[in-house]
Structure formats: C-alpha cells, structure tokens
Scaffold this active site. Structure first.
Site, PDB file in Angstrom:
ATOM      1  N   HIS A 270      -9.256   3.984  13.220  1.00  0.00           N
ATOM      2  CA  HIS A 270      -9.875   2.690  13.527  1.00  0.00           C
ATOM      3  C   HIS A 270     -11.360   2.815  13.202  1.00  0.00           C
ATOM      4  O   HIS A 270     -11.735   2.913  12.046  1.00  0.00           O
ATOM      5  CB  HIS A 270      -9.580   2.362  14.996  1.00  0.00           C
ATOM      6  CG  HIS A 270      -9.892   0.971  15.428  1.00  0.00           C
ATOM      7  ND1 HIS A 270     -10.272  -0.009  14.575  1.00  0.00           N
ATOM      8  CD2 HIS A 270      -9.879   0.389  16.659  1.00  0.00           C
ATOM      9  CE1 HIS A 270     -10.472  -1.137  15.241  1.00  0.00           C
ATOM     10  NE2 HIS A 270     -10.251  -0.914  16.517  1.00  0.00           N
ATOM     11  N   HIS A 309      -5.463  -1.482   4.638  1.00  0.00           N
ATOM     12  CA  HIS A 309      -5.680  -2.248   5.862  1.00  0.00           C
ATOM     13  C   HIS A 309      -4.366  -2.861   6.287  1.00  0.00           C
ATOM     14  O   HIS A 309      -3.561  -3.255   5.453  1.00  0.00           O
ATOM     15  CB  HIS A 309      -6.728  -3.340   5.639  1.00  0.00           C
ATOM     16  CG  HIS A 309      -7.345  -3.802   6.907  1.00  0.00           C
ATOM     17  ND1 HIS A 309      -6.750  -4.727   7.710  1.00  0.00           N
ATOM     18  CD2 HIS A 309      -8.495  -3.424   7.519  1.00  0.00           C
ATOM     19  CE1 HIS A 309      -7.518  -4.913   8.770  1.00  0.00           C
ATOM     20  NE2 HIS A 309      -8.575  -4.131   8.687  1.00  0.00           N
ATOM     21  N   ASP A 365     -14.995   0.105   5.902  1.00  0.00           N
ATOM     22  CA  ASP A 365     -15.518   1.440   6.198  1.00  0.00           C
ATOM     23  C   ASP A 365     -15.843   2.251   4.960  1.00  0.00           C
ATOM     24  O   ASP A 365     -16.478   3.293   5.048  1.00  0.00           O
ATOM     25  CB  ASP A 365     -14.508   2.222   7.053  1.00  0.00           C
ATOM     26  CG  ASP A 365     -14.482   1.685   8.456  1.00  0.00           C
ATOM     27  OD1 ASP A 365     -15.567   1.363   8.963  1.00  0.00           O
ATOM     28  OD2 ASP A 365     -13.394   1.570   9.028  1.00  0.00           O
TER      29      ASP A 365
HETATM   30  N1  CMC Z   1      -4.450   6.452   1.366  1.00  0.00           N
HETATM   31  C1  CMC Z   1      -3.249   6.731   0.816  1.00  0.00           C
HETATM   32  N2  CMC Z   1      -2.118   6.085   1.129  1.00  0.00           N
HETATM   33  C2  CMC Z   1      -2.200   5.111   2.030  1.00  0.00           C
HETATM   34  C3  CMC Z   1      -3.414   4.755   2.640  1.00  0.00           C
HETATM   35  C4  CMC Z   1      -4.567   5.462   2.287  1.00  0.00           C
HETATM   36  N3  CMC Z   1      -5.749   5.169   2.821  1.00  0.00           N
HETATM   37  N4  CMC Z   1      -3.197   3.748   3.505  1.00  0.00           N
HETATM   38  C5  CMC Z   1      -1.891   3.467   3.451  1.00  0.00           C
HETATM   39  N5  CMC Z   1      -1.286   4.290   2.535  1.00  0.00           N
HETATM   40  C6  CMC Z   1       0.121   4.266   2.128  1.00  0.00           C
HETATM   41  C7  CMC Z   1       1.015   4.797   3.236  1.00  0.00           C
HETATM   42  O1  CMC Z   1       1.200   6.188   3.113  1.00  0.00           O
HETATM   43  C8  CMC Z   1       2.278   4.020   2.968  1.00  0.00           C
HETATM   44  O2  CMC Z   1       2.906   4.575   1.848  1.00  0.00           O
HETATM   45  P1  CMC Z   1       4.534   4.644   1.753  1.00  0.00           P
HETATM   46  O3  CMC Z   1       4.958   3.204   1.742  1.00  0.00           O
HETATM   47  O4  CMC Z   1       4.807   5.388   0.514  1.00  0.00           O
HETATM   48  O5  CMC Z   1       4.970   5.353   2.994  1.00  0.00           O
HETATM   49  C9  CMC Z   1       1.767   2.642   2.549  1.00  0.00           C
HETATM   50  O6  CMC Z   1       0.494   2.893   1.961  1.00  0.00           O
HETATM   51  C10 CMC Z   1       1.657   1.646   3.682  1.00  0.00           C
HETATM   52  O7  CMC Z   1       0.761   2.185   4.676  1.00  0.00           O
HETATM   53  P2  CMC Z   1       0.918   2.072   6.240  1.00  0.00           P
HETATM   54  O8  CMC Z   1       0.480   3.359   6.865  1.00  0.00           O
HETATM   55  O9  CMC Z   1       2.300   1.572   6.562  1.00  0.00           O
HETATM   56  O10 CMC Z   1      -0.098   0.919   6.567  1.00  0.00           O
HETATM   57  P3  CMC Z   1      -0.645   0.541   7.998  1.00  0.00           P
HETATM   58  O11 CMC Z   1      -0.852  -0.922   7.982  1.00  0.00           O
HETATM   59  O12 CMC Z   1       0.231   1.087   9.098  1.00  0.00           O
HETATM   60  O13 CMC Z   1      -2.030   1.329   8.087  1.00  0.00           O
HETATM   61  C11 CMC Z   1      -4.306   1.839   7.918  1.00  0.00           C
HETATM   62  C12 CMC Z   1      -3.257   0.728   7.868  1.00  0.00           C
HETATM   63  C13 CMC Z   1      -5.709   1.204   7.827  1.00  0.00           C
HETATM   64  C14 CMC Z   1      -4.207   2.612   9.248  1.00  0.00           C
HETATM   65  C15 CMC Z   1      -4.075   2.809   6.722  1.00  0.00           C
HETATM   66  O14 CMC Z   1      -4.203   2.103   5.502  1.00  0.00           O
HETATM   67  C16 CMC Z   1      -5.013   4.000   6.744  1.00  0.00           C
HETATM   68  O15 CMC Z   1      -4.741   4.971   7.445  1.00  0.00           O
HETATM   69  N6  CMC Z   1      -6.168   3.939   5.998  1.00  0.00           N
HETATM   70  C17 CMC Z   1      -7.140   4.994   6.030  1.00  0.00           C
HETATM   71  C18 CMC Z   1      -7.976   4.887   7.300  1.00  0.00           C
HETATM   72  C19 CMC Z   1      -8.958   3.736   7.245  1.00  0.00           C
HETATM   73  O16 CMC Z   1      -9.657   3.527   6.252  1.00  0.00           O
HETATM   74  N7  CMC Z   1      -9.051   2.988   8.362  1.00  0.00           N
HETATM   75  C20 CMC Z   1      -9.992   1.891   8.501  1.00  0.00           C
HETATM   76  C21 CMC Z   1      -9.305   0.586   8.670  1.00  0.00           C
HETATM   77  S1  CMC Z   1     -10.452  -0.774   8.464  1.00  0.00           S
HETATM   78  C22 CMC Z   1     -11.400  -0.765   9.883  1.00  0.00           C
HETATM   79  C23 CMC Z   1     -10.764  -1.511  10.988  1.00  0.00           C
HETATM   80  O17 CMC Z   1     -10.572  -2.737  10.852  1.00  0.00           O
HETATM   81  O18 CMC Z   1     -10.466  -0.856  12.000  1.00  0.00           O
END
Ligand code: CMC
Length: 432
Positions: A270, A309, A365
């Site tokens: 987050h 995101h 971020d």
């Molecule tokens: N790098 C590589 N792969 C990714 C990333 C990433 N940053 N984010 C998502 N994926 C992949 C994930 O592995 C999955 O792949 P597959 O379908 O093959 O399993 C697919 O994309 C869908 O991802 P998800 O984990 O189901 O997506 P989510 O909505 O649960 O997670 C997130 C959203 C923001 C937690 C995630 O994208 C992430 O961990 N990003 C990196 C951390 C980050 O930058 N966080 C800041 C968020 S913005 C600030 C805020 O508003 O809080």
C-alpha cells in the site's frame, strides 16, 4: 416477489428452486443470498471474496474512480483541476464537508487548522521516548493513537461539534507529529509550529528549520508538496480506508480509527510501495541491468514495484500529474540519477507484452519516491508523507460511515477449514 428487469434470477441446482434478487446500483445484496439455503446443514449461500475484489462495503459520495478510463474525482471535481488550482486545505474541506468552502468557511477552516497545530507537551515526551532508530511511521501511528487519550470527549462520535473539533485537531497536528518523527530519527530538536506559515510551508519548517529565525521554503517545492498532498488526499475504499471504516464501525473514537489506517498504510503493498520503488531502482543501479531485472519479474521472482493497481487498468491519473511535479522539483534540486533508470524501466515495461496483457501501468508511487528523495527525505519518511494528506480522506470516509444508517459493525463471515469436535488431552498425558 418483484419481477422487473433489474433483478437477477438464481437457480439453486441442489433444490431446483429459483430466487429473484433485486439489482440495485449494479449490486445484489449479499444478505439476499442468505435466503438460498437447503436447510440446517446449508443455511444460506454467502460470498467468498478475500481482499474484497468484487464486494462493495458501503455507499460513498466522497471519491469517484473509473479505473478503465483513468478518472479520479473528489466530490465530483476532477483531480487534475484540483491539483492545478486548489490548495490542500481547501481540498480537505471539500472531501470532509462535501462542498467547496465559501470565503468565510475557508477563512474559518484555515484559521482553525492553523491554531491547532501544537500538541500537548506530554505527547512530545512520549515521542521522545522512542528508540533513536524508530521508524517514523511507527511513531506516527502510536502518537495518533495516543491522541485519543488526550481528547477523551472524542468518543462522543454522534455529536457533530465534537466530531468537527477532532477533525480539525487531527488535520492540524498530523504534520507536527510527522515532522517530529522525522527529527527524532535525525537526532535534531523538535521544531514547534509556526502559525504564520501555510500548512505545507509550516510542515517544511518543522522538518528542516535549524537555527534561522524563520524557515523560508522555495515556493516551487511548497507548490510541489501541495500537489502531492492533494493527489494523496483520498482514494475511495483502499486498504487503509477500509481499515479506518472497519475499526470505526465499532464506534471507537476517530484517533483510534485513523491510527488503524496508518497501520494499514505502513505495508509495502500500500503506502510503502514508493519506498520499495526506490530500493528497487537502487538495486538495479544501471540501465544495462534493466532487461535482466524485467526477465526476473516476468519469471515471477519479484514484482515491478510502482506498477499495477487494483482499480486503474489503463493509467493512474495521479502518476501523470506527479511526473510534472517531478520536473518542477528537479528544477530546484537537480536531477536524481535514479530518474533515468525509472524512465527507461517504464518505457521497457510499457512495451512488454507481460505488462500490457495484465494492464500494468505506473501508479502514483512510481515517481513519488523520486520526488521525496530529491526533497531529502529518507525512504522511511515516504509513508508518513502519504499519511498526512490521507488523513483528510480517512476523516471524510469516517464521517460518512458514522452518519450512514446502513452501516453495521464490520464482521465478515469465514469458511471454516479446521478440525471439529476433537477431544482435548491434557498436557500431562500428551507429554508422557
Ligand atoms: N509486477 C509484476 N507483476 C504484477 C505486478 C507488478 N507490480 N502487479 C501485478 N502483477 C501481476 C500479478 O502477478 C498477476 O499476474 P498473474 O495473472 O500471472 O498471476 C496479475 O498481474 C494481476 O495482479 P494481482 O496481484 O491480481 O492484482 P491486485 O489487484 O491484487 O494487486 C497491487 C494490485 C497494486 C497490489 C499489485 O499490482 C502490486 O503488488 N503492485 C506493486 C506494489 C505497488 O506498486 N503498490 C502501490 C499501489 S498504488 C498506491 C495505492 O493506491 O495504495
């Protein structure tokens, strides 16, 4: 039973029975599903949704996001217009009270916030009791929680005047506590607020003032910080806001609820993501290492921090604005060598099918960490810089929750997967 087009017909194949569920605002009520049962053994269908990926927890009129179109609006106003033309305190008022303030309301609001920036001296002593290397976010979380003990009337959450006092106090004191947490880590004396300065100028003064009579921040940096504060002020039902609402649903005082929000924001998925971005960029080190790093991400070894995101699946409008703020800040501070790596990384990722097919774009971020670093903040301060403005959003959401007659104490269901009906054997017999 109603029979309109705004319904969903569900057939329970276990019994052959059909149920018609009303669709309201694109949702069905989870409670309606509880009617679909087969008797005592299967009392009613529930929804399994870890992480609330497709569950609405409230009705809210605070923030609108269209993730596919990259739209973010506070109370209906586009974020781009607010970032360009408003101030953080005006935006805070808008979020919390639902309307832009009149001139009179604005004057009173700014005056109230400005004159509540001091904190009780005992809170100062409490902060001084932390270890020399305490994480500033841990200090902020605890000191905001401690504020509830200084204002016991805050638990009277039904009283609008008392609520307003706590809202003012929290927005006013957050920069003081954040700046003191920063000074603590530096071994420098805490700087008292200067009520002649604006909200962001005063914050910079409490962070960086040394022996000078008055701290004069560069107006370009003040403006950049103001923009960053506006961008971070709210983001509808994210993890920390959900924490504030969930804890607030027990009708505890707002300091305790916001403290829970700070705890949630502390996590690397987050608010901690920008700190992680910076660490990642440093680790990559030079542009030639980027392709190997990207391959590692695609192989699932790690995530590309600052990308992706839950809601934005096209672009994050905050990231576009922040890129511009980045240019303004670097004009004052000089360009960070990590910026080049970030730009190259972004270009490579945006052209790669792995990221394109998963709709992964830079989020807010990705660049905010670079700005904070240019402003000479250590990475541990990044989440504190997020928590200060987000307090406005948390309080807007908390206030909405308190007045929402639909809300109940948050208490999700579970699917129990453990053992049942075991016979306990006392330790004296088990360890024979
Ligand atoms: N790098 C590589 N792969 C990714 C990333 C990433 N940053 N984010 C998502 N994926 C992949 C994930 O592995 C999955 O792949 P597959 O379908 O093959 O399993 C697919 O994309 C869908 O991802 P998800 O984990 O189901 O997506 P989510 O909505 O649960 O997670 C997130 C959203 C923001 C937690 C995630 O994208 C992430 O961990 N990003 C990196 C951390 C980050 O930058 N966080 C800041 C968020 S913005 C600030 C805020 O508003 O809080």
């Amino acid at each position: 039973m109603t029979n309109s087009q705004e319904t969903l017909t569900v057939r329970d194949n276990r019994t052959g029975e059909e149920y018609e569920l009303p669709i309201t605002d694109g949702t069905i009520s989870a409670k309606d599903l509880s009617r679909i049962g087969t008797g005592e053994e299967n009392p009613g269908v529930a929804v399994y949704d870890p992480g609330f990926t497709n569950t609405a927890s409230c009705r809210s009129a605070v923030t609108f996001i269209d993730g596919d179109k990259g739209i973010l609006e506070y109370r209906g106003y586009p974020i781009e217009q607010l970032a360009e033309n408003s101030t953080f305190l005006e935006v805070a008022y808008l979020l919390i009270y639902g309307e832009l303030p009149t001139e009179e309301q604005h004057e009173k609001w700014v005056h109230e916030i400005t004159f509540h920036t001091f904190v009780h001296e005992n809170l100062r002593s409490l902060m001084q009791g932390f270890r020399y290397d305490a994480h500033p976010m841990g200090m902020l979380m605890s000191s905001v929680g401690a504020l509830s003990t200084f204002y016991p009337e805050a638990r009277n959450i039904a009283d609008e005047d008392i609520r307003h006092d706590q809202i003012v106090r929290m927005i006013a004191k957050m920069p003081t506590l954040g700046a003191w947490a920063f000074r603590h880590g530096q071994g420098k004396p805490y700087v008292y607020p200067d009520n002649e300065l604006s909200y962001t100028e005063n914050f910079l003064s409490m962070l960086f003032k040394m022996s000078e009579q008055k701290y004069n921040a560069d107006p370009r940096l003040v403006k950049a910080l103001e923009v960053l504060f506006i961008l971070h002020a709210d983001h509808e039902q994210n993890c920390s806001t959900n924490a504030v609402r969930s804890v607030g649903s027990s009708q505890v005082d707002p300091y305790s609820s916001v403290s829970a929000g700070i705890a949630a924001l502390y996590g690397p998925l987050h608010g901690g993501a920008n700190e992680a971005v910076l660490k990642m960029l440093r680790r990559i080190g030079t542009k030639d290492k980027i392709p190997a790093f990207i391959e590692g991400v695609k192989a699932g070894n790690e995530k590309l921090m600052g990308f992706g995101h839950r809601v934005y699946k096209n672009f994050d409008p905050r990231a576009t604005i922040i890129k511009k703020a980045c240019d303004d800040v670097f004009e004052v501070t000089g360009v960070s060598p990590l910026l080049e790596i970030a730009q190259e990384l972004e270009a490579i990722a945006l052209a790669d099918d792995y990221f394109i097919s998963r709709k992964l774009y830079p989020n807010v971020d990705f660049y905010s960490g670079l700005i904070y670093e240019a402003l000479k903040f250590p990475p541990e301060m990044f989440t504190v810089l997020f928590a200060i403005p987000r307090t406005a959003g948390w309080l807007a959401q908390w206030r909405e929750l308190v007045d929402d007659k639909d809300q109940k104490i948050a208490r999700p269901k579970q699917i129990y997967t453990g053992d049942r009906q075991l016979t306990f054997v006392p330790a004296s017999e088990r360890w024979k």
